[in-house]
Design a protein around this motif. Structure first.
Motif, PDB file in Angstrom:
ATOM      1  N   ASP A 188      -6.635  53.141 -30.679  1.00  0.00           N
ATOM      2  CA  ASP A 188      -6.931  52.112 -31.685  1.00  0.00           C
ATOM      3  C   ASP A 188      -5.741  51.167 -31.844  1.00  0.00           C
ATOM      4  O   ASP A 188      -5.920  49.944 -31.984  1.00  0.00           O
ATOM      5  CB  ASP A 188      -7.257  52.762 -33.031  1.00  0.00           C
ATOM      6  CG  ASP A 188      -8.619  53.449 -33.036  1.00  0.00           C
ATOM      7  OD1 ASP A 188      -9.410  53.203 -32.106  1.00  0.00           O
ATOM      8  OD2 ASP A 188      -8.882  54.239 -33.971  1.00  0.00           O
ATOM      9  N   LEU A 189      -4.534  51.715 -31.816  1.00  0.00           N
ATOM     10  CA  LEU A 189      -3.333  50.895 -31.921  1.00  0.00           C
ATOM     11  C   LEU A 189      -3.213  49.966 -30.722  1.00  0.00           C
ATOM     12  O   LEU A 189      -2.952  48.766 -30.877  1.00  0.00           O
ATOM     13  CB  LEU A 189      -2.091  51.784 -32.027  1.00  0.00           C
ATOM     14  CG  LEU A 189      -0.731  51.068 -32.002  1.00  0.00           C
ATOM     15  CD1 LEU A 189      -0.581  50.145 -33.210  1.00  0.00           C
ATOM     16  CD2 LEU A 189       0.404  52.080 -31.955  1.00  0.00           C
ATOM     17  N   LYS A 190      -3.405  50.497 -29.524  1.00  0.00           N
ATOM     18  CA  LYS A 190      -3.296  49.686 -28.307  1.00  0.00           C
ATOM     19  C   LYS A 190      -4.334  48.563 -28.297  1.00  0.00           C
ATOM     20  O   LYS A 190      -4.044  47.432 -27.896  1.00  0.00           O
ATOM     21  CB  LYS A 190      -3.454  50.569 -27.067  1.00  0.00           C
ATOM     22  CG  LYS A 190      -2.310  51.553 -26.887  1.00  0.00           C
ATOM     23  CD  LYS A 190      -2.583  52.564 -25.792  1.00  0.00           C
ATOM     24  CE  LYS A 190      -2.461  51.937 -24.417  1.00  0.00           C
ATOM     25  NZ  LYS A 190      -2.520  52.993 -23.357  1.00  0.00           N
ATOM     26  N   ASN A 195      -2.545  42.103 -26.040  1.00  0.00           N
ATOM     27  CA  ASN A 195      -1.454  41.765 -25.110  1.00  0.00           C
ATOM     28  C   ASN A 195      -0.308  41.021 -25.782  1.00  0.00           C
ATOM     29  O   ASN A 195       0.534  40.434 -25.117  1.00  0.00           O
ATOM     30  CB  ASN A 195      -1.998  40.940 -23.943  1.00  0.00           C
ATOM     31  CG  ASN A 195      -2.620  39.622 -24.394  1.00  0.00           C
ATOM     32  OD1 ASN A 195      -2.595  39.293 -25.583  1.00  0.00           O
ATOM     33  ND2 ASN A 195      -3.189  38.876 -23.464  1.00  0.00           N
ATOM     34  N   ARG A 196      -0.291  41.071 -27.124  1.00  0.00           N
ATOM     35  CA  ARG A 196       0.724  40.274 -27.837  1.00  0.00           C
ATOM     36  C   ARG A 196       2.149  40.782 -27.600  1.00  0.00           C
ATOM     37  O   ARG A 196       3.107  40.029 -27.773  1.00  0.00           O
ATOM     38  CB  ARG A 196       0.406  40.223 -29.334  1.00  0.00           C
ATOM     39  CG  ARG A 196       0.705  41.493 -30.097  1.00  0.00           C
ATOM     40  CD  ARG A 196       0.530  41.327 -31.598  1.00  0.00           C
ATOM     41  NE  ARG A 196      -0.862  41.499 -31.984  1.00  0.00           N
ATOM     42  CZ  ARG A 196      -1.260  41.507 -33.257  1.00  0.00           C
ATOM     43  NH1 ARG A 196      -0.377  41.310 -34.228  1.00  0.00           N
ATOM     44  NH2 ARG A 196      -2.531  41.691 -33.553  1.00  0.00           N
ATOM     45  N   TYR A 197       2.292  42.066 -27.226  1.00  0.00           N
ATOM     46  CA  TYR A 197       3.638  42.595 -26.948  1.00  0.00           C
ATOM     47  C   TYR A 197       3.824  42.914 -25.466  1.00  0.00           C
ATOM     48  O   TYR A 197       4.723  43.662 -25.098  1.00  0.00           O
ATOM     49  CB  TYR A 197       3.881  43.861 -27.787  1.00  0.00           C
ATOM     50  CG  TYR A 197       3.969  43.572 -29.270  1.00  0.00           C
ATOM     51  CD1 TYR A 197       5.159  43.116 -29.842  1.00  0.00           C
ATOM     52  CD2 TYR A 197       2.857  43.729 -30.089  1.00  0.00           C
ATOM     53  CE1 TYR A 197       5.233  42.828 -31.197  1.00  0.00           C
ATOM     54  CE2 TYR A 197       2.923  43.454 -31.445  1.00  0.00           C
ATOM     55  CZ  TYR A 197       4.111  42.998 -31.992  1.00  0.00           C
ATOM     56  OH  TYR A 197       4.178  42.717 -33.341  1.00  0.00           O
ATOM     57  N   GLN A 198       2.984  42.331 -24.650  1.00  0.00           N
ATOM     58  CA  GLN A 198       3.020  42.622 -23.220  1.00  0.00           C
ATOM     59  C   GLN A 198       4.382  42.331 -22.603  1.00  0.00           C
ATOM     60  O   GLN A 198       4.864  43.061 -21.736  1.00  0.00           O
ATOM     61  CB  GLN A 198       1.932  41.810 -22.517  1.00  0.00           C
ATOM     62  CG  GLN A 198       1.811  42.105 -21.033  1.00  0.00           C
ATOM     63  CD  GLN A 198       0.628  41.382 -20.411  1.00  0.00           C
ATOM     64  OE1 GLN A 198      -0.211  40.803 -21.110  1.00  0.00           O
ATOM     65  NE2 GLN A 198       0.532  41.421 -19.093  1.00  0.00           N
ATOM     66  N   ALA A 228       1.922  54.486 -26.605  1.00  0.00           N
ATOM     67  CA  ALA A 228       1.315  53.257 -27.133  1.00  0.00           C
ATOM     68  C   ALA A 228       1.439  52.090 -26.162  1.00  0.00           C
ATOM     69  O   ALA A 228       0.944  50.995 -26.454  1.00  0.00           O
ATOM     70  CB  ALA A 228       1.960  52.892 -28.474  1.00  0.00           C
ATOM     71  N   GLY A 229       2.095  52.317 -25.018  1.00  0.00           N
ATOM     72  CA  GLY A 229       2.225  51.266 -24.017  1.00  0.00           C
ATOM     73  C   GLY A 229       3.237  50.201 -24.370  1.00  0.00           C
ATOM     74  O   GLY A 229       3.186  49.088 -23.818  1.00  0.00           O
ATOM     75  N   ILE A 315       2.762  56.533 -35.772  1.00  0.00           N
ATOM     76  CA  ILE A 315       1.720  55.595 -35.325  1.00  0.00           C
ATOM     77  C   ILE A 315       1.320  54.673 -36.472  1.00  0.00           C
ATOM     78  O   ILE A 315       1.118  53.467 -36.280  1.00  0.00           O
ATOM     79  CB  ILE A 315       0.500  56.356 -34.789  1.00  0.00           C
ATOM     80  CG1 ILE A 315       0.883  57.167 -33.551  1.00  0.00           C
ATOM     81  CG2 ILE A 315      -0.638  55.395 -34.439  1.00  0.00           C
ATOM     82  CD1 ILE A 315      -0.211  58.100 -33.051  1.00  0.00           C
ATOM     83  N   ASP A 316       1.202  55.234 -37.666  1.00  0.00           N
ATOM     84  CA  ASP A 316       0.863  54.407 -38.841  1.00  0.00           C
ATOM     85  C   ASP A 316       1.925  53.332 -39.070  1.00  0.00           C
ATOM     86  O   ASP A 316       1.605  52.187 -39.426  1.00  0.00           O
ATOM     87  CB  ASP A 316       0.718  55.279 -40.081  1.00  0.00           C
ATOM     88  CG  ASP A 316      -0.525  56.172 -40.038  1.00  0.00           C
ATOM     89  OD1 ASP A 316      -1.446  55.863 -39.254  1.00  0.00           O
ATOM     90  OD2 ASP A 316      -0.561  57.175 -40.776  1.00  0.00           O
TER      91      ASP A 316
END
Length: 331
Positions: A188-190, A195-198, A228-229, A315-316
């Protein structure tokens, strides 16, 4: 030498006190005896860092000797009857990320010297811990009270510790459910991040008793950022055995540079160091500072947590600061 001798005498007195305490209560009819025959017939042999113990197939009265053990037990659906607590021992207060889950659980003092008399009265059918919470010397003592299992976490990741705890407690199916929930939160986080933090680097540093450091990929927070990538700065995007962290001086603060910077501290003194650093010209050279993308998080959660409940709290935080991007206090 005087300090060392004093510690030796304290350890000897502590061991002698426990032996007398056990002998006393074993001969005291006011303390109901454990159902040893039932335990012996329905137990399994478990090999661990301190030897081999025969533990109940489905333990019902579990005592944990650290907040990490407590959190993992709770995540598996087991509510310990008591726990050691090193967060705020005097008040029995639990870490904020854990407090809502652990309400009503009695505390036993700190993990180094848990209240043995209280443990005796509680009649646990299993006591377990990971080394690094109580010292090794405690485990042979508490094993006189109930079956005790002690593992070493020096070479284990938080994920391995959680899975081993599930196996110990006979909760493998509950562990699968917990992992599914973790993976759903990560996915859900990803999805929300898109792609804003790609092409962005996410940096994490901590302040601890005046020291500055960072946790890399094989650490608790590092593994969650990786799941979280999220990309890390080069000096953080690596593995450092065995503990997954490295420390550096103020003059090397550029190692903390990134497009986003998470800063963790533990105590009020640590927070004062951070506040002083914010007035230092070296701090002002960091990209994240200049772009006002510095976020302050709890070191107790991001580093000390190292358990399933703590992981979900991290994660939160990532969701809060990277998805919602609040107008909070920034550097």
């Amino acid at each position: 030498m005087m300090i060392r001798s004093r510690r030796i005498w304290v350890s000897l007195l502590f061991a002698a006190s426990l032996t007398l305490l056990v002998i006393f209560y074993q001969g005291n009819n006011s303390l109901p005896k454990a159902e040893t025959n039932t335990i012996e017939q329905n137990c399994r042999m478990v090999q661990h860092g301190m030897g081999v113990s025969c533990i109940p197939d489905q333990p019902q009265r579990v005592v944990t000797l650290s907040t990490m053990d407590l959190a993992n037990a709770l995540a598996l659906g087991i509510k310990p009857i008591a726990t050691a607590n090193d967060f705020r021992t005097a008040t029995g207060e639990f870490p904020p990320y854990l407090s809502s889950h652990a309400q009503g659980i009695p505390t036993l003092g700190n993990s180094g010297q848990p209240n043995l008399e209280k443990i005796l009265y509680l009649k646990p059918d299993l006591i377990f811990s990971w080394w690094g919470s109580p010292p090794k010397s405690i485990n042979p003592l508490v094993s006189k009270i109930a079956p005790t299992v002690a593992y070493s976490w020096w070479e284990s990741s938080w994920k391995e510790i959680f899975n081993s705890t599930a196996k110990l407690l006979g909760k493998e199916q509950a562990a699968q459910v917990a992992w599914q929930h973790y993976q759903t939160k990560i996915q859900d986080l990803k999805t929300a991040l898109g792609n804003r933090y790609q092409d962005k680097k996410i940096s994490f540093i901590y302040f601890y008793f005046g020291r500055i450091g960072t946790n890399v990929n094989n650490s608790f927070p590092g593994s969650i950022l990786k799941d979280a990538g999220l990309q890390r700065p080069p000096n953080q995007d690596r593995v450092i055995e065995p503990y997954g962290y490295t420390e550096f001086s103020l003059e090397e603060i550029n190692q903390a540079d990134g497009d986003v910077l998470f800063v963790a501290s533990f105590t009020d003194d640590d927070q004062k160091v951070v506040e002083n650093l914010q007035r230092n010209p070296l701090w002002q050279t960091l990209k994240a500072v200049q772009q006002k993308r510095v976020y302050f998080v709890s070191g107790v959660t991001w580093i000390w947590g190292s358990d399933m409940i703590g992981a979900e709290a991290v994660i939160d935080d990532l969701w809060k600061y990277l998805v919602e991007v609040p107008d909070s206090k920034q550097g």
